[in-house]
Design a protein around this motif. Structure first.
Motif, short mmCIF file in Angstrom:
data_model
loop_
_atom_site.label_atom_id
_atom_site.label_comp_id
_atom_site.label_asym_id
_atom_site.label_seq_id
_atom_site.Cartn_x
_atom_site.Cartn_y
_atom_site.Cartn_z
N ALA A 101 1.26 -1.47 -0.09
CA ALA A 101 -0.27 0.09 -0.31
C ALA A 101 0.87 1.28 0.27
O ALA A 101 0.26 2.59 -0.48
CB ALA A 101 -0.62 -0.54 0.83
N LEU A 102 2.04 1.02 1.07
CA LEU A 102 2.92 2.20 1.15
C LEU A 102 3.50 2.84 -0.58
O LEU A 102 4.23 3.86 -0.60
CB LEU A 102 3.60 2.30 1.84
CG LEU A 102 3.19 2.49 3.28
CD1 LEU A 102 4.07 2.03 4.29
CD2 LEU A 102 2.16 3.06 3.53
N ASN A 103 3.88 1.06 -1.03
CA ASN A 103 4.74 1.60 -2.55
C ASN A 103 4.20 1.15 -3.61
O ASN A 103 4.56 0.21 -4.10
CB ASN A 103 5.75 0.73 -1.61
CG ASN A 103 7.72 0.48 -3.05
OD1 ASN A 103 7.22 1.84 -3.13
ND2 ASN A 103 7.78 -0.50 -3.24
N ASP A 104 2.83 1.58 -4.11
CA ASP A 104 2.24 1.33 -5.52
C ASP A 104 1.96 -0.30 -5.50
O ASP A 104 1.91 -0.66 -7.49
CB ASP A 104 2.61 1.85 -5.93
CG ASP A 104 1.88 2.59 -7.97
OD1 ASP A 104 0.73 2.63 -7.41
OD2 ASP A 104 2.72 2.58 -8.78
N GLY A 105 1.53 -1.39 -4.92
CA GLY A 105 1.92 -2.15 -4.88
C GLY A 105 2.88 -3.29 -5.46
O GLY A 105 3.85 -4.67 -5.76
N ARG A 106 4.41 -2.17 -4.86
CA ARG A 106 5.31 -2.58 -5.64
C ARG A 106 6.69 -3.97 -3.56
O ARG A 106 6.26 -2.91 -3.40
CB ARG A 106 6.39 -1.65 -5.94
CG ARG A 106 5.75 -1.31 -7.64
CD ARG A 106 6.90 -0.70 -8.77
NE ARG A 106 6.56 -0.71 -9.56
CZ ARG A 106 6.79 -1.25 -10.89
NH1 ARG A 106 7.61 -2.82 -10.46
NH2 ARG A 106 6.88 -1.10 -12.04
#
Length: 372
Positions: A101-106
């Motif tokens: 959630a904090l890293n655009d799904g990455r």
């Protein structure tokens, strides 16, 4: 019950042994259980009838049969002779959902696109934005987990039968169905949520440090997480040591822990099994908080990448600093009455606590915890 405790003590067993407690449990029985606890070995386990029975009834099991529940394995719940519980049907790593959630799904560790694109922390203007992104990642993973569990149940039906177990399980014969085909009276899967304390501490840290006090910007926090705090040790120590943590009777992280657990239970109420059964919830990691921690990047509460996650709903290692009573107060804020597959918390106490007058105080502590 007393005989089982006597035999366990006399033969010096250290085996899974469970004591069910409720608001009417005789104090003498609880004291006898505490005698065994004082020996060491961590037994008996204590289960709270007030929470578990109401959770089972809420899932459609008549109260008369819910009262006959039994723990199997470690803490998994079944209705003996009447259920096919599919205990621990899958695990979900909640800190990984927050990481995505904090890293655009990455993935923070290898950069792989694991979840849907929900933006980065740098694009969030409030803690509510973070929670919304986390919810989308969790729902995505939950659908995959349910698909996997249901597919596995169907695969079992194509591969084998369990006639002996079916003979010993009510309704299989009358329905003409093997237990793997849904013949048992109660068929349910159990979904295990891992890392509730870690996510609660992380959300509390983000709310206070980023969105309330502005001590660090969202962009700077994201950079620190991506580099595992390589050039931000001062920030990591502040996050780890100066901000409130679940397990210390603090309303901010405890409130997030309760909200996360409730959200997980309500989410899995949406799903059904191939037999039309329900999904029950465990708040339980078993020992997987170690290998799953190795697959999880740095987190906003100051945890380094690849470090262990919290054990079940016990506070993360070293974060409960205000004593056993404070820890139990935090634990009591969770919605255990929704957790039909049962929760698990391990509390370690110095053996001297169970010497002399301390043993009676510890009995009081257990009885109070059940009431809470």
């Amino acid at each position: 019950s007393y005989l089982v405790l006597d035999v366990t003590e006399g033969l010096e067993f250290v085996r899974c042994l469970s004591a069910r407690l409720h608001n009417g449990s005789p104090r003498a029985f609880v004291e006898r259980c505490v005698d065994l606890v004082a020996r060491g070995g961590g037994i008996p386990f204590f289960f709270n009838d007030e929470a578990i029975i109401s959770a089972l009834v809420d899932k459609g099991i008549p109260v008369e049969e819910a009262r006959d529940y039994a723990p199997i394995g470690c803490i998994e719940i079944t209705i003996p002779g009447k259920a096919c519980p599919h205990a621990v049907s899958h695990w979900i790593n909640l800190p990984k959902c927050l990481e995505l959630a904090l890293n655009d799904g990455r993935d923070l560790l290898d950069g792989a696109q694991v979840g849907p694109r929900t933006g980065t922390l740098a694009e969030c203007s409030s803690i509510e934005d973070v929670q919304a992104a986390y919810t989308k990642q969790l729902e995505y993973v939950a659908e995959l987990a349910v698909y996997g569990s249901n597919a596995t149940e169907l695969a079992h039906r194509a591969q084998f039968r369990l006639p002996y177990l079916s003979l010993l399980t009510e309704d299989c014969v009358s329905r003409g169905l093997d237990i793997v085909e849904g013949g048992a009276r109660y068929n349910y899967h159990s979904s295990a949520a891992m890392g509730v304390p870690d996510v609660a501490d992380s959300l509390a840290a983000l709310q206070q440090a980023v969105f309330t006090e502005g001590r660090v910007s969202a962009k700077e926090m994201l950079r620190a997480l991506r580099t595992d705090f390589a050039d931000a040790e001062d920030l990591r120590l502040y996050l780890h040591n100066r901000l409130p943590k679940y397990g210390n009777d603090h309303p901010l992280p405890d409130g997030y822990a309760a909200e996360l657990a409730r959200q997980y239970c309500e989410l899995f109420d949406r799903f059904t099994t191939p037999s039309g059964g329900r999904y029950f919830v465990h708040l339980f990691t078993f020992t997987l908080h170690l290998p799953y921690g190795k697959l999880t990047g740095a987190s906003p509460e100051g945890r380094h990448a690849r470090e262990p996650l919290a054990y079940s709903v016990s506070p993360a290692q070293g974060r409960d600093r205000d004593g056993l009573t404070a820890m139990l107060n935090s634990l009591s804020r969770l919605p255990h009455h929704l957790v039909a597959a049962s929760s698990s918390a391990i509390a370690e106490a110095d053996p001297t606590l169970l010497e002399g007058a301390g043993r009676a105080a510890f009995t009081d502590l257990l009885l109070t915890a059940v009431r809470q």
